[in-house]
Design an enzyme around this catalytic site. Structure first.
Site, mmCIF file in Angstrom:
data_model
loop_
_atom_site.group_PDB
_atom_site.id
_atom_site.type_symbol
_atom_site.label_atom_id
_atom_site.label_comp_id
_atom_site.label_asym_id
_atom_site.label_seq_id
_atom_site.Cartn_x
_atom_site.Cartn_y
_atom_site.Cartn_z
ATOM 1 N N ARG A 257 0.845 -1.184 0.000
ATOM 2 C CA ARG A 257 0.000 0.000 0.000
ATOM 3 C C ARG A 257 0.888 1.245 0.000
ATOM 4 O O ARG A 257 2.058 1.189 0.385
ATOM 5 C CB ARG A 257 -0.915 0.007 1.221
ATOM 6 C CG ARG A 257 -1.806 -1.227 1.351
ATOM 7 C CD ARG A 257 -2.615 -1.175 2.629
ATOM 8 N NE ARG A 257 -3.506 -2.323 2.799
ATOM 9 C CZ ARG A 257 -3.187 -3.451 3.411
ATOM 10 N NH1 ARG A 257 -1.963 -3.581 3.939
ATOM 11 N NH2 ARG A 257 -4.036 -4.447 3.517
ATOM 12 N N LYS A 281 -1.311 -0.942 7.600
ATOM 13 C CA LYS A 281 -2.164 0.202 7.914
ATOM 14 C C LYS A 281 -2.835 -0.006 9.263
ATOM 15 O O LYS A 281 -3.054 -1.138 9.713
ATOM 16 C CB LYS A 281 -3.220 0.390 6.829
ATOM 17 C CG LYS A 281 -4.230 -0.738 6.727
ATOM 18 C CD LYS A 281 -5.277 -0.427 5.683
ATOM 19 C CE LYS A 281 -6.344 -1.501 5.650
ATOM 20 N NZ LYS A 281 -7.396 -1.205 4.656
ATOM 21 N N HIS A 350 -3.170 1.721 -5.590
ATOM 22 C CA HIS A 350 -3.901 0.498 -5.252
ATOM 23 C C HIS A 350 -4.221 -0.333 -6.489
ATOM 24 O O HIS A 350 -4.424 -1.547 -6.389
ATOM 25 C CB HIS A 350 -5.185 0.846 -4.507
ATOM 26 C CG HIS A 350 -5.500 -0.105 -3.391
ATOM 27 N ND1 HIS A 350 -4.791 -0.133 -2.203
ATOM 28 C CD2 HIS A 350 -6.432 -1.089 -3.283
ATOM 29 C CE1 HIS A 350 -5.281 -1.074 -1.411
ATOM 30 N NE2 HIS A 350 -6.272 -1.675 -2.050
ATOM 31 N N ARG A 353 -1.793 -2.975 -6.871
ATOM 32 C CA ARG A 353 -2.062 -4.065 -5.921
ATOM 33 C C ARG A 353 -3.083 -5.032 -6.516
ATOM 34 O O ARG A 353 -2.929 -6.255 -6.427
ATOM 35 C CB ARG A 353 -2.569 -3.444 -4.612
ATOM 36 C CG ARG A 353 -2.778 -4.407 -3.452
ATOM 37 C CD ARG A 353 -3.102 -3.580 -2.210
ATOM 38 N NE ARG A 353 -3.580 -4.380 -1.111
ATOM 39 C CZ ARG A 353 -2.791 -4.988 -0.219
ATOM 40 N NH1 ARG A 353 -1.485 -4.878 -0.320
ATOM 41 N NH2 ARG A 353 -3.314 -5.676 0.778
ATOM 42 N N HIS A 376 -4.137 -9.616 3.737
ATOM 43 C CA HIS A 376 -5.527 -9.369 4.103
ATOM 44 C C HIS A 376 -5.835 -10.044 5.437
ATOM 45 O O HIS A 376 -5.380 -11.161 5.698
ATOM 46 C CB HIS A 376 -6.472 -9.918 3.033
ATOM 47 C CG HIS A 376 -6.502 -9.091 1.783
ATOM 48 N ND1 HIS A 376 -6.866 -9.596 0.554
ATOM 49 C CD2 HIS A 376 -6.209 -7.781 1.571
ATOM 50 C CE1 HIS A 376 -6.807 -8.648 -0.353
ATOM 51 N NE2 HIS A 376 -6.411 -7.539 0.238
ATOM 52 N N TYR A 385 -11.267 -11.338 -5.998
ATOM 53 C CA TYR A 385 -10.411 -11.578 -7.150
ATOM 54 C C TYR A 385 -10.766 -12.873 -7.873
ATOM 55 O O TYR A 385 -10.233 -13.143 -8.954
ATOM 56 C CB TYR A 385 -8.942 -11.608 -6.724
ATOM 57 C CG TYR A 385 -8.469 -10.285 -6.181
ATOM 58 C CD1 TYR A 385 -8.346 -9.176 -7.000
ATOM 59 C CD2 TYR A 385 -8.170 -10.141 -4.828
ATOM 60 C CE1 TYR A 385 -7.937 -7.958 -6.497
ATOM 61 C CE2 TYR A 385 -7.747 -8.924 -4.312
ATOM 62 C CZ TYR A 385 -7.634 -7.837 -5.153
ATOM 63 O OH TYR A 385 -7.226 -6.630 -4.654
#
Length: 405
Positions: A257, A281, A350, A353, A376, A385
């Site tokens: 990120r 984050k 992003h 990513r 994640h 995805y």
């Protein structure tokens, strides 16, 4: 120093600090002519302070504003910018000459409430400063419209009708995604008010959800050729090109990120074991990723030939003085400029990513594998995805009734 001539026999309370200030500017990456300009303005401020009977203890941003006004009143066309004095005040603060700037005292009960709410979000919830600031602004809009005589916080008499009315006003001009965020932000405030005993009822349960359906669209990605073009667009022979190449390589190869790239420090790279420590984050904590050879070479190239000497331990530094670690906004700018150079529509970090996840899936990686790479917390986040591989989906899709017509 030869370029600090004004300090020889200089006038005013700042004269004794001119040499040290000039040295600090030079060490922070300022060019010689910029150092001269900063010191000249420092001399002007020092003489103005002397003429007005001001001592070092009197120097603050208010006095600087008064200095600006005096220059304008004297007919000076190009008045120095406030940023120039921010650098000076920072230096004098670190030298113990000027007291550190203290946060302003809240002027109203509502401001005091917002400060406490922000502290709760930052310290109790571990949210990023940008998220804290956004939620405070939403809280201010919600509560300021309800302040009444005897209660400037707007909390007294708060009910579900007030919540619904505010959301109707806000969401009438928002997209579905933004409306969902506004609902989340308002629920956060209402839970805080209930937890602090400021309201008797947990009104968060009365916040209506924003209409919308999850996973109705495909994740936006980039083709591998587009990702390669963005990375290859950097002029690696220049310091800024070397830096941007390393940043884009991290985004494309490891799916970091923008905040994780900005937080990366020199000590986070274990060159012997090929390990990279990533600060996630919020309260995601620290995680370790293997450092691919091409990523390590890109970072090493920047550290050896592109990164200027600076006190900051962050790997990536700004290109303009004073030299300091970059912010996530800088990472956004790196990707934007790469898109413009390559002739692609501008996207954010992003998107790279997403592109990495799609490429891993195309090569046969499982969703749990992709979830580990992207770090994640919930596998459901990665499940989106599964829709990216259109060819695999076509193989299992049932014929549409009446499709032969």
């Amino acid at each position: 120093m030869s370029w600090v001539s004004w300090s020889r026999g200089g006038v005013g309370p700042l004269a004794p600090f001119a040499d040290g200030y000039g040295l600090r500017l030079a060490q922070s990456g300022f060019a010689t002519n910029s150092v001269v300009i900063h010191l000249t303005v420092m001399g002007q401020l020092s003489r103005w302070m002397s003429g007005n009977g001001l001592a070092l203890d009197d120097l603050c941003i208010v006095r600087v504003e008064e200095f600006f006004e005096s220059r304008r009143a004297g007919g000076q066309q190009r008045v120095p910018k406030a940023r120039m004095f921010t650098v000076l005040l920072d230096y004098l603060t670190t030298e113990g000459v000027v007291l550190p700037v203290t946060p302003p005292v809240p002027a109203t009960p509502l401001e005091a409430l917002l400060v406490r709410y922000g502290r709760h979000l930052a310290e109790g919830r571990g949210l990023a400063p940008s998220t804290v600031s956004l939620r405070q602004r939403v809280a201010e809009r919600f509560l300021s419209g309800r302040s009444v005589v005897g209660d400037e916080t707007g909390v007294t008499g708060l009910c579900g009708g007030d919540v619904t009315a505010f959301l109707l006003r806000e969401c009438s001009v928002l997209s579905v995604g933004a409306a969902k965020n506004r609902v989340t932000e308002l629920r956060s405030l209402l839970r805080y008010l209930f937890g602090e005993g400021l309201v008797a009822t947990d009104l968060a349960v009365s916040v209506p959800p924003a209409a919308g359906w999850r996973d109705t669209s495909l994740p936006a990605t980039l083709a591998p050729t587009a990702v390669s073009a963005l990375v290859s667009s950097c002029e690696r022979s220049t310091p800024i090109g070397s830096r941007d190449f390393a940043i884009l390589t991290l985004l494309a190869r490891l799916g970091l990120r923008s905040c994780e790239v900005a937080r990366l420090e020199v000590g986070d790279i274990d060159w012997r074991s090929g390990d990279l420590r990533v600060r996630g984050k919020g309260r995601g904590g620290e995680q370790h990723l293997p450092l691919p050879a091409d990523v390590g070479e890109a970072i090493a190239g920047y550290l050896a030939d592109g990164r200027p000497r600076a006190e900051s331990r962050q790997v990536f530094l700004t290109t303009l003085a004073p030299l300091r670690g970059i912010s996530p906004v800088t990472v956004n700018g790196v990707v934007r400029r790469a898109c413009q150079r390559s002739g692609y529509a501008v996207v954010g970090p992003h998107r790279l990513r997403h592109a990495l996840a799609a490429e891993l899936l195309r090569r046969g990686a499982t969703l749990p594998d992709i979830s580990q790479v992207l770090r994640h917390r919930d596998l459901a986040t990665t499940a989106v995805y599964a829709k990216v591989d259109l060819e695999a989906l076509r193989a299992v899709a049932q014929p549409w009734p009446g499709g032969h017509r």
